[in-house]
Design a protein around this motif. Sequence first.
Motif, mmCIF file in Angstrom:
data_model
loop_
_atom_site.group_PDB
_atom_site.id
_atom_site.type_symbol
_atom_site.label_atom_id
_atom_site.label_comp_id
_atom_site.label_asym_id
_atom_site.label_seq_id
_atom_site.Cartn_x
_atom_site.Cartn_y
_atom_site.Cartn_z
ATOM 1 N N LEU A 170 35.326 40.612 45.074
ATOM 2 C CA LEU A 170 35.375 41.304 43.788
ATOM 3 C C LEU A 170 34.261 40.785 42.884
ATOM 4 O O LEU A 170 33.997 39.586 42.850
ATOM 5 C CB LEU A 170 36.722 41.065 43.092
ATOM 6 C CG LEU A 170 37.925 41.855 43.581
ATOM 7 C CD1 LEU A 170 39.110 41.603 42.665
ATOM 8 C CD2 LEU A 170 37.640 43.341 43.648
ATOM 9 N N PRO A 171 33.608 41.679 42.135
ATOM 10 C CA PRO A 171 32.607 41.230 41.164
ATOM 11 C C PRO A 171 33.267 40.531 39.980
ATOM 12 O O PRO A 171 34.479 40.660 39.769
ATOM 13 C CB PRO A 171 31.923 42.522 40.732
ATOM 14 C CG PRO A 171 32.912 43.594 41.018
ATOM 15 C CD PRO A 171 33.736 43.139 42.176
ATOM 16 N N ALA A 172 32.463 39.806 39.196
ATOM 17 C CA ALA A 172 33.000 38.941 38.139
ATOM 18 C C ALA A 172 33.948 39.671 37.193
ATOM 19 O O ALA A 172 35.027 39.175 36.876
ATOM 20 C CB ALA A 172 31.840 38.334 37.362
ATOM 21 N N ASP A 173 33.551 40.869 36.735
ATOM 22 C CA ASP A 173 34.401 41.534 35.744
ATOM 23 C C ASP A 173 35.759 41.914 36.320
ATOM 24 O O ASP A 173 36.779 41.838 35.643
ATOM 25 C CB ASP A 173 33.682 42.759 35.156
ATOM 26 C CG ASP A 173 33.158 43.678 36.243
ATOM 27 O OD1 ASP A 173 32.981 43.175 37.373
ATOM 28 O OD2 ASP A 173 32.937 44.859 35.978
ATOM 29 N N LEU A 174 35.802 42.292 37.588
ATOM 30 C CA LEU A 174 37.076 42.724 38.165
ATOM 31 C C LEU A 174 37.954 41.550 38.581
ATOM 32 O O LEU A 174 39.167 41.686 38.672
ATOM 33 C CB LEU A 174 36.834 43.626 39.373
ATOM 34 C CG LEU A 174 36.546 45.087 39.048
ATOM 35 C CD1 LEU A 174 36.225 45.849 40.317
ATOM 36 C CD2 LEU A 174 37.699 45.749 38.332
ATOM 37 N N ILE A 175 37.365 40.399 38.841
ATOM 38 C CA ILE A 175 38.207 39.257 39.231
ATOM 39 C C ILE A 175 38.827 38.624 37.990
ATOM 40 O O ILE A 175 39.927 38.080 38.034
ATOM 41 C CB ILE A 175 37.435 38.215 40.088
ATOM 42 C CG1 ILE A 175 38.380 37.157 40.669
ATOM 43 C CG2 ILE A 175 36.331 37.509 39.320
ATOM 44 C CD1 ILE A 175 39.233 37.639 41.777
ATOM 45 N N LEU A 176 38.131 38.692 36.865
ATOM 46 C CA LEU A 176 38.670 38.076 35.645
ATOM 47 C C LEU A 176 39.679 38.976 34.949
ATOM 48 O O LEU A 176 40.666 38.508 34.399
ATOM 49 C CB LEU A 176 37.530 37.714 34.691
ATOM 50 C CG LEU A 176 36.556 36.657 35.244
ATOM 51 C CD1 LEU A 176 35.420 36.427 34.272
ATOM 52 C CD2 LEU A 176 37.261 35.348 35.547
#
Lengths: 323, 453
Positions: B293-299
């Motif tokens: 997952l890219p950063a925005d979706l993992i956070l």
Amino acid sequence: MAKVTIDGIQIDVPDGTTILNAARMIGPDVAPPTMCYYSKLKTSGGYCRTCLVEVTAGSEKDPRPMPKLVASCRTTVMDGMVVANNTSAKVKDARAGVVEFLLLNHPLDCPVCDQAGECHLQDLSYDHGNYKTRTDFERRTFEKIDIGEKIQLHMTRCILCYRCVKTAEQITDGRVHGVINRGDHAEISTYIEQAIDNDFSGNVIDVCPVGALTDKTFRFKSRVWFTKPVDAHRNCENEKCSGKVVLWYQGEEVLRVTGRKDQWGEVEEFICNTCRFDKKQTSDWTIEGPRKINRHSVISANHYMNMVKPKEFKLNEIKQITE
Amino acid sequence: MARKILLEHIDVPGINTYDVYRSKGGYASVEKALKTMNPQDVVEEVKKSGLRGRGGAGFPTGMKWSFLAKPEGVPSYLVCNADESEPGTFKDRYLMEYLPHLLIEGMITSSYALGANTSYIYIRGEYFYLVRILEKAISEAYANGWLGKNILGTNYSLDLYVHPGAGAYICGEETALLESLEGKRGNPRIKPPFPAIAGLYGCPTVVNNVETIAAVVPIINMTGDEYAKIGIGRSAGTKLISASGHIKKPGVYEIEMGITVEDFIYSDEYCGGILNDKKLKAVVAGGSSVPILPADLILTTANGEKRLMSYESLADGGFATGTMLGSGGFIVMDESTSIVQNLHTFARFYHHESCGQCSPCREGTGWMEKIIHKILDGHGTLEDIDLLWDIQRKIEGNTICPLGDAAAWPVASAIRHFRHEFEEFVKNPSAQREVKYYFHCNNIDTAAAYSSI
């Protein structure tokens, strides 16, 4: 008894029947293709994934569909099950994928392969495959191995269906060959290339769906569609051998002897090596008559039975049809 | 300080020896279970706790245990899956190396619950040194009467064996593990029948992960209801996370499920932030096979909520915008990472580890690796990306065991979220190649690495 609907056709089958066998009871138009399943061999099937079907309703009690496509050869029917085979776009898509995977490392050397004409992979790719390949990578190759005097193993053509391994386990005495390595480097082999030496080893040639295991006494002698199959039998000294065979003639000469195959391409009864390799005189056999071959098979193209000459049209007749 | 349950006494010197472990309250769960509870009570207790399998799938353990068939006159087996082979996961190794008695205690209690008189720990071949540690601990347990005939004077007997594999990823799949344990080639079996009906030697068998079995110990000690209060919702209890990649403090952390992912990455108690204070690019949250997952979706989830470290929250949004907790192999990648290069590493691994039984996985994994390699080498085309997508789609769900899915998901998610990187590789291979080699030597402080040797 369980009531099962396959492609809209309902049939009652005994409990414990697999979806594949239920479909075979309905008929060849409904039956999924198989590359690894062999009804005469226990625990065979489940590997090649060509017989995947979609179960749209699990059973009468629990009509939920199954989330994934299932291997019909290893899934037993439930009462009230509804199965989609040829009518399911998902199945067709997955099956085309499987054909592509099977052909990915297959050499496609059909012009020089002895199996051509009776090859299950040829039929499968003709019926379910794509028109062109999407890969340009080098294919995996192996050296040819002689396993015994009469059998040659050409791993390059193998699709790892495990049928010969099951045959070696279940039909012959003492297991002498199996699978070594893993993944796409996996190969069928006898340990340190030892010869297979027992009375029923020749059956691995008959169960092989492709040209990986071939009869050395028949190699490059003739194309299979130039030979004429004849049913014959003899009283074999070997108790386990049925003695019921097909003789493949070219002229007066018996080029090879094989077991009799049913409409699913499976051997009806296994035969011993003496019948297969050593009895190649007409005088050894009691001839029963010409073998009936499915008229769709290329083998029947050059056949004397069931042959219907296409009507020859005259030029003015063709004009009439086209107009 | 966060609550520690499994690793409560990890810092006590000598905790790997029997005497120290016993003095810290070890083997209390065996005493409690064998003397005051009958096997069914233990299963009920685990059911109440809401414990879910820690190996990756997250199936409720109590339910799995209750599926175990109990025909007359047939033995049943408990097999501990210590074949921890998922790339990015190293929690079981930590647990077995430092707390071998915790695993043995869990094995005794669980075997009692399942009525098994013979149990196995199947450990991966690469962990050979752990075999000696476990065997030493087992012999200590035998010497003190926790294993063998008539444990604690009851009529329950148990023998425990450690069995090393030969180092194959596929042997972490439960039926392949059983085949291997039987001495055969480690090929997954075709299910059904499930191991609970016909498993090891054709007898009913339960296969559980190391961490799952270790978690049974605190559940029996503190009761299932108490354990269920830890964590969040259906993700009860604590989970060991193996954190690795571009973070300041890689290692094994025990977390209470329900903390936010942001906390886990950035707080000093856990990972301590991204190495060299770079930007977070992507995270593989549960071992190499789960979607990246890219950063925005993992956070944050797609709905804008903060993502939590729990089975449900990480899976929120399905595979389109979510991922899985999996085995807890938490791999963090900073902005300098090339996703295509990383994917090639994963694809090469699955190609190498495919068992070769069923055709989609056998042929498809190799094909995917070759295509990704072609793209990396600057010979790829835009059609290759679509082809890659099509191949993974035809592998997923069509194989005998989950290895096919595990090989397909990383490819699918990398293309889904980072398609532009693939396209850049195709359009501008030479510029991307610099990134590729930069990735190799980046982040390695050579002088420090050599001085520490």
